[in-house]
Motif scaffolding. Sequence first.
Motif, PDB file in Angstrom:
ATOM      1  N   TRP A 164       0.829  -1.206   0.000  1.00  0.00           N
ATOM      2  CA  TRP A 164       0.000   0.000   0.000  1.00  0.00           C
ATOM      3  C   TRP A 164       0.867   1.261   0.000  1.00  0.00           C
ATOM      4  CZ3 TRP A 164      -1.194   3.834   3.825  1.00  0.00           C
ATOM      5  CH2 TRP A 164      -2.289   4.647   3.486  1.00  0.00           C
ATOM      6  N   THR A 165       1.902   1.273   0.803  1.00  0.00           N
ATOM      7  CA  THR A 165       2.781   2.442   0.829  1.00  0.00           C
ATOM      8  C   THR A 165       3.577   2.566  -0.473  1.00  0.00           C
ATOM      9  OG1 THR A 165       4.456   1.118   1.984  1.00  0.00           O
ATOM     10  CG2 THR A 165       3.001   2.474   3.332  1.00  0.00           C
ATOM     11  N   ALA A 166       3.977   1.423  -1.053  1.00  0.00           N
ATOM     12  CA  ALA A 166       4.736   1.461  -2.301  1.00  0.00           C
ATOM     13  C   ALA A 166       3.889   1.993  -3.450  1.00  0.00           C
ATOM     14  CB  ALA A 166       5.272   0.070  -2.630  1.00  0.00           C
ATOM     15  N   SER A 167       2.638   1.491  -3.564  1.00  0.00           N
ATOM     16  CA  SER A 167       1.766   1.977  -4.645  1.00  0.00           C
ATOM     17  C   SER A 167       1.369   3.420  -4.407  1.00  0.00           C
ATOM     18  CB  SER A 167       0.523   1.092  -4.747  1.00  0.00           C
ATOM     19  OG  SER A 167      -0.184   1.068  -3.519  1.00  0.00           O
ATOM     20  N   GLY A 168       1.201   3.817  -3.140  1.00  0.00           N
ATOM     21  CA  GLY A 168       0.908   5.214  -2.845  1.00  0.00           C
ATOM     22  C   GLY A 168       2.048   6.130  -3.200  1.00  0.00           C
ATOM     23  N   ASP A 169       3.273   5.657  -2.997  1.00  0.00           N
ATOM     24  CA  ASP A 169       4.444   6.454  -3.364  1.00  0.00           C
ATOM     25  C   ASP A 169       4.499   6.677  -4.864  1.00  0.00           C
ATOM     26  OD1 ASP A 169       6.939   7.783  -2.863  1.00  0.00           O
ATOM     27  OD2 ASP A 169       7.970   5.993  -3.567  1.00  0.00           O
ATOM     28  N   ILE A 170       4.169   5.628  -5.631  1.00  0.00           N
ATOM     29  CA  ILE A 170       4.217   5.752  -7.091  1.00  0.00           C
ATOM     30  C   ILE A 170       3.169   6.742  -7.589  1.00  0.00           C
ATOM     31  CG2 ILE A 170       3.935   4.510  -9.268  1.00  0.00           C
ATOM     32  CD1 ILE A 170       4.985   2.015  -7.886  1.00  0.00           C
ATOM     33  N   ILE A 171       1.948   6.679  -7.042  1.00  0.00           N
ATOM     34  CA  ILE A 171       0.912   7.578  -7.536  1.00  0.00           C
ATOM     35  C   ILE A 171       1.221   9.032  -7.153  1.00  0.00           C
ATOM     36  CG2 ILE A 171      -0.682   7.492  -5.564  1.00  0.00           C
ATOM     37  CD1 ILE A 171      -2.961   7.302  -7.584  1.00  0.00           C
ATOM     38  N   ARG A 172       1.876   9.237  -6.033  1.00  0.00           N
ATOM     39  CA  ARG A 172       2.258  10.598  -5.653  1.00  0.00           C
ATOM     40  C   ARG A 172       3.373  11.119  -6.555  1.00  0.00           C
ATOM     41  NH1 ARG A 172       0.239   8.187  -1.318  1.00  0.00           N
ATOM     42  NH2 ARG A 172      -1.012   9.404   0.154  1.00  0.00           N
ATOM     43  N   LEU A 173       4.308  10.263  -6.911  1.00  0.00           N
ATOM     44  CA  LEU A 173       5.332  10.658  -7.869  1.00  0.00           C
ATOM     45  C   LEU A 173       4.705  11.017  -9.216  1.00  0.00           C
ATOM     46  CD1 LEU A 173       8.107   7.983  -7.142  1.00  0.00           C
ATOM     47  CD2 LEU A 173       8.320  10.449  -6.819  1.00  0.00           C
ATOM     48  N   ALA A 174       3.698  10.239  -9.619  1.00  0.00           N
ATOM     49  CA  ALA A 174       3.025  10.510 -10.885  1.00  0.00           C
ATOM     50  C   ALA A 174       2.285  11.842 -10.840  1.00  0.00           C
ATOM     51  CB  ALA A 174       2.066   9.372 -11.220  1.00  0.00           C
ATOM     52  N   ILE A 175       1.633  12.130  -9.706  1.00  0.00           N
ATOM     53  CA  ILE A 175       0.925  13.404  -9.568  1.00  0.00           C
ATOM     54  C   ILE A 175       1.921  14.562  -9.602  1.00  0.00           C
ATOM     55  CG2 ILE A 175      -0.463  14.810  -7.994  1.00  0.00           C
ATOM     56  CD1 ILE A 175      -1.758  12.185  -7.035  1.00  0.00           C
ATOM     57  N   ALA A 176       3.041  14.391  -8.913  1.00  0.00           N
ATOM     58  CA  ALA A 176       4.054  15.441  -8.894  1.00  0.00           C
ATOM     59  C   ALA A 176       4.619  15.699 -10.283  1.00  0.00           C
ATOM     60  CB  ALA A 176       5.180  15.055  -7.930  1.00  0.00           C
ATOM     61  N   ALA A 177       4.663  14.656 -11.110  1.00  0.00           N
ATOM     62  CA  ALA A 177       5.169  14.808 -12.482  1.00  0.00           C
ATOM     63  C   ALA A 177       4.086  15.255 -13.453  1.00  0.00           C
ATOM     64  CB  ALA A 177       5.777  13.489 -12.948  1.00  0.00           C
ATOM     65  N   GLY A 178       2.844  15.391 -12.984  1.00  0.00           N
ATOM     66  CA  GLY A 178       1.768  15.881 -13.834  1.00  0.00           C
ATOM     67  C   GLY A 178       1.126  14.843 -14.715  1.00  0.00           C
ATOM     68  N   LEU A 179       1.297  13.548 -14.404  1.00  0.00           N
ATOM     69  CA  LEU A 179       0.688  12.510 -15.238  1.00  0.00           C
ATOM     70  C   LEU A 179      -0.828  12.531 -15.144  1.00  0.00           C
ATOM     71  CD1 LEU A 179       3.602  11.401 -15.543  1.00  0.00           C
ATOM     72  CD2 LEU A 179       2.657   9.099 -15.325  1.00  0.00           C
ATOM     73  N   HIS A 180      -1.363  13.133 -14.079  1.00  0.00           N
ATOM     74  CA  HIS A 180      -2.820  13.144 -13.907  1.00  0.00           C
ATOM     75  C   HIS A 180      -3.487  14.280 -14.686  1.00  0.00           C
ATOM     76  CE1 HIS A 180      -1.414  16.231 -11.236  1.00  0.00           C
ATOM     77  NE2 HIS A 180      -2.623  16.557 -10.857  1.00  0.00           N
ATOM     78  N   ARG A 181      -2.716  15.133 -15.288  1.00  0.00           N
ATOM     79  CA  ARG A 181      -3.276  16.249 -16.054  1.00  0.00           C
ATOM     80  C   ARG A 181      -3.192  15.976 -17.545  1.00  0.00           C
ATOM     81  NH1 ARG A 181      -4.308  20.937 -13.661  1.00  0.00           N
ATOM     82  NH2 ARG A 181      -5.793  20.942 -15.399  1.00  0.00           N
ATOM     83  N   ASN A 182      -4.021  16.692 -18.282  1.00  0.00           N
ATOM     84  CA  ASN A 182      -4.036  16.585 -19.738  1.00  0.00           C
ATOM     85  C   ASN A 182      -2.649  16.931 -20.277  1.00  0.00           C
ATOM     86  OD1 ASN A 182      -4.413  16.794 -22.489  1.00  0.00           O
ATOM     87  ND2 ASN A 182      -6.340  17.919 -22.338  1.00  0.00           N
ATOM     88  N   PRO A 183      -1.956  15.996 -20.916  1.00  0.00           N
ATOM     89  CA  PRO A 183      -0.592  16.281 -21.383  1.00  0.00           C
ATOM     90  C   PRO A 183      -0.537  17.407 -22.418  1.00  0.00           C
ATOM     91  CG  PRO A 183      -1.368  14.181 -22.249  1.00  0.00           C
ATOM     92  CD  PRO A 183      -2.363  14.613 -21.227  1.00  0.00           C
ATOM     93  N   SER A 184      -1.647  17.677 -23.090  1.00  0.00           N
ATOM     94  CA  SER A 184      -1.656  18.763 -24.074  1.00  0.00           C
ATOM     95  C   SER A 184      -1.540  20.127 -23.405  1.00  0.00           C
ATOM     96  CB  SER A 184      -2.937  18.710 -24.912  1.00  0.00           C
ATOM     97  OG  SER A 184      -3.025  17.489 -25.608  1.00  0.00           O
ATOM     98  N   LEU A 185      -1.877  20.208 -22.118  1.00  0.00           N
ATOM     99  CA  LEU A 185      -1.811  21.482 -21.401  1.00  0.00           C
ATOM    100  C   LEU A 185      -0.447  21.714 -20.762  1.00  0.00           C
ATOM    101  CD1 LEU A 185      -5.275  21.303 -19.589  1.00  0.00           C
ATOM    102  CD2 LEU A 185      -4.722  22.414 -21.765  1.00  0.00           C
ATOM    103  N   LEU A 186       0.396  20.705 -20.771  1.00  0.00           N
ATOM    104  CA  LEU A 186       1.698  20.802 -20.122  1.00  0.00           C
ATOM    105  C   LEU A 186       2.812  20.826 -21.149  1.00  0.00           C
ATOM    106  CD1 LEU A 186       1.071  18.079 -17.389  1.00  0.00           C
ATOM    107  CD2 LEU A 186       0.808  20.545 -17.130  1.00  0.00           C
ATOM    108  N   SER A 187       3.734  21.737 -20.973  1.00  0.00           N
ATOM    109  CA  SER A 187       4.940  21.805 -21.817  1.00  0.00           C
ATOM    110  C   SER A 187       4.575  21.733 -23.288  1.00  0.00           C
ATOM    111  CB  SER A 187       5.907  20.666 -21.459  1.00  0.00           C
ATOM    112  OG  SER A 187       6.244  20.714 -20.104  1.00  0.00           O
ATOM    113  N   ARG A 188       3.822  22.708 -23.732  1.00  0.00           N
ATOM    114  CA  ARG A 188       3.358  22.709 -25.126  1.00  0.00           C
ATOM    115  C   ARG A 188       4.541  22.607 -26.092  1.00  0.00           C
ATOM    116  NH1 ARG A 188      -1.889  24.510 -26.051  1.00  0.00           N
ATOM    117  NH2 ARG A 188      -3.004  25.194 -24.180  1.00  0.00           N
TER     118      ARG A 188
END
Length: 639
Positions: A164-188
Amino acid sequence: MGHVRDDFKAFRVRRKAMMKEKNARRRGYDEEIFLQLPDKTTLDPQVALYFQTCETSYRVLHEPSFWREYQAFWERRSNEESLTPFAAILLYILAITKCLQPNDGNIFVGDSSVDRDTALDYIETCDMWLQRQSRKQTTLTFFQLQCLSLLAKRYNSLKLKQDWTASGDIIRLAIAAGLHRNPSLLSRGRITEFEKEMRRRVWLTIVEMELQGSIDCGLPSSACGLYFDVQPPSNLPDETFAADTTQIPAGRPIEHFTSTSYLIVSLRSMPLRLHLLQLLNNPTTELQYSDVIHYDGQLNAMLTTLPIWTDPRAEIPTVLLKLQLLQFLLILHRPYAEFATANKRFSFSFTACIEATSAIMSLHEQLLGKNILALNHLRNDALRAGIALAQTTYHNCFHASPAECREPPNHKDFIHPVDVGAASKQQRLEGAPELKIPQLPTDSLLSATLCSTAVNLLEKVRQLFENKVMRLGTGYMEYFLLCSAQGIMPGLNQDRGTSIASITNATADDLRSRGRKSLERVTSLCFRVLALQKEPADSLVNSLRQNVTVPSPITPASSHGPSTGPATGAQLYGSSLGGGGLVGDLPTIIPGTGAMASALNEGKDLGVGDGAFDDLDMQVDLSGWTFPDFWNFDMGSAV
């Protein structure tokens, strides 16, 4: 049983100490990755198996790009730093697939299978290297490695307490990297169309794995209440786009199966699953039965709208889509199903639990019939279904009046814990409540039928979980719980004309026979593991044969007097197993390890039936030595 438990625990402690010592020598250098990597002929079938199983549901890699890089990797094989990430990917894939196929020659090192032990070594090597990598610039490859690491641990049932802590760490890293946002809005202009599509796939894979990990652990998910606007990935085969693609083609209809179809369909039910997870994990939630019926309707509606794919590759994703919805039906209905006999309103919940469990078992049997072990290893469906069946059946066999539905039953009124420190059996039983075992309800044909069905299903659950234990070499405590659950189930040969008032308690012989049968199942499995040990240089099997004598057929000791035959189970173990309990009533014949080793050499089957090994029973003289003596061999060669 006490010796088996203590010795397995002692061996596990010793094994962990040796692994800790091995990890202390690791430094996470690139060279360690390449030293562990086998040759191409060994990797080719394992990589193909990975794409046939894992990549049809959870999407981590782009298959055409991977195979091009794979070919280039072997053409310029070297220890170059630029090749290390790909070498780590290959090692993770090898760990994932190590136990995904049946192995007729499966052998063990202590309590763990050699294949699982080898997978752990690969994972530790890659994880140590991965921890040394910088997190300042998290690339797509970084997240692919993180996903493969988590999948490798789950497929081999490794480090589950940290899941649980390992998968939570991965999803937080993904959020910090912006994977949860529309990639078209990031770093055009700086993210290619290929990277955008792969980011969508990896993000949904991370969320799905974290969500299932939260369900298994009974803890909140990081995705609950999280806003993410990344679009679903396109329903496209990997061959339709590449790294140099400037525009992703239009997606195909969902009825057309591709390796990404699972993620797209699963996303439709994700809001409901997240909502239910948040609701059921909140102790203050006052869930009404009308709410249970409402969510039952929503879950069943989603089950009926799942697409039907004819593609052979769709077998695993189709089953996975159904399992992740059926598990919520069990969680929702079980608390109410326990009171079905006392309150007829809850009979629907009892029926729903039986139907959900039956469907879950059928889905897993369908895969196992085709030698597909992936989902049985990846998920905990068997244990969840088995415990739910046992609890529901047990309570319904004791609810004799509607008044009992007001409060959950007090277990102490029915089962008196055995005081193993008492001086004698008579002292333990004086003043204690009468021991009871469940009996089929006699005032409700529906409840009796459902209870009978549950007992039959529980045997299938045990067999399914036994397959997992014997392939991986883990889950012994869970297997013990399932065997114990079977021991307190009602008998199916009960006379329907007998009134429940006349069946108020079980005799000591009934209780002893139930305990004996449950213990036989557990000890038989443990002896199978012992007989399948990896032979060291001094030949473990030969050592066992020197301590085994072949007896003539004997009859178990009577519970009504001292045995005049061979030694009792307690004498065989060389102790009284704590000085109390039903020691004298243990089976007088313990499954012989030497006989099983001989049978293995002769090519005989060691399948466990409904009890001990009928054809291989041997009396083992264990006085003066314990099971660790079996295991005094060099484990360093096991990896």
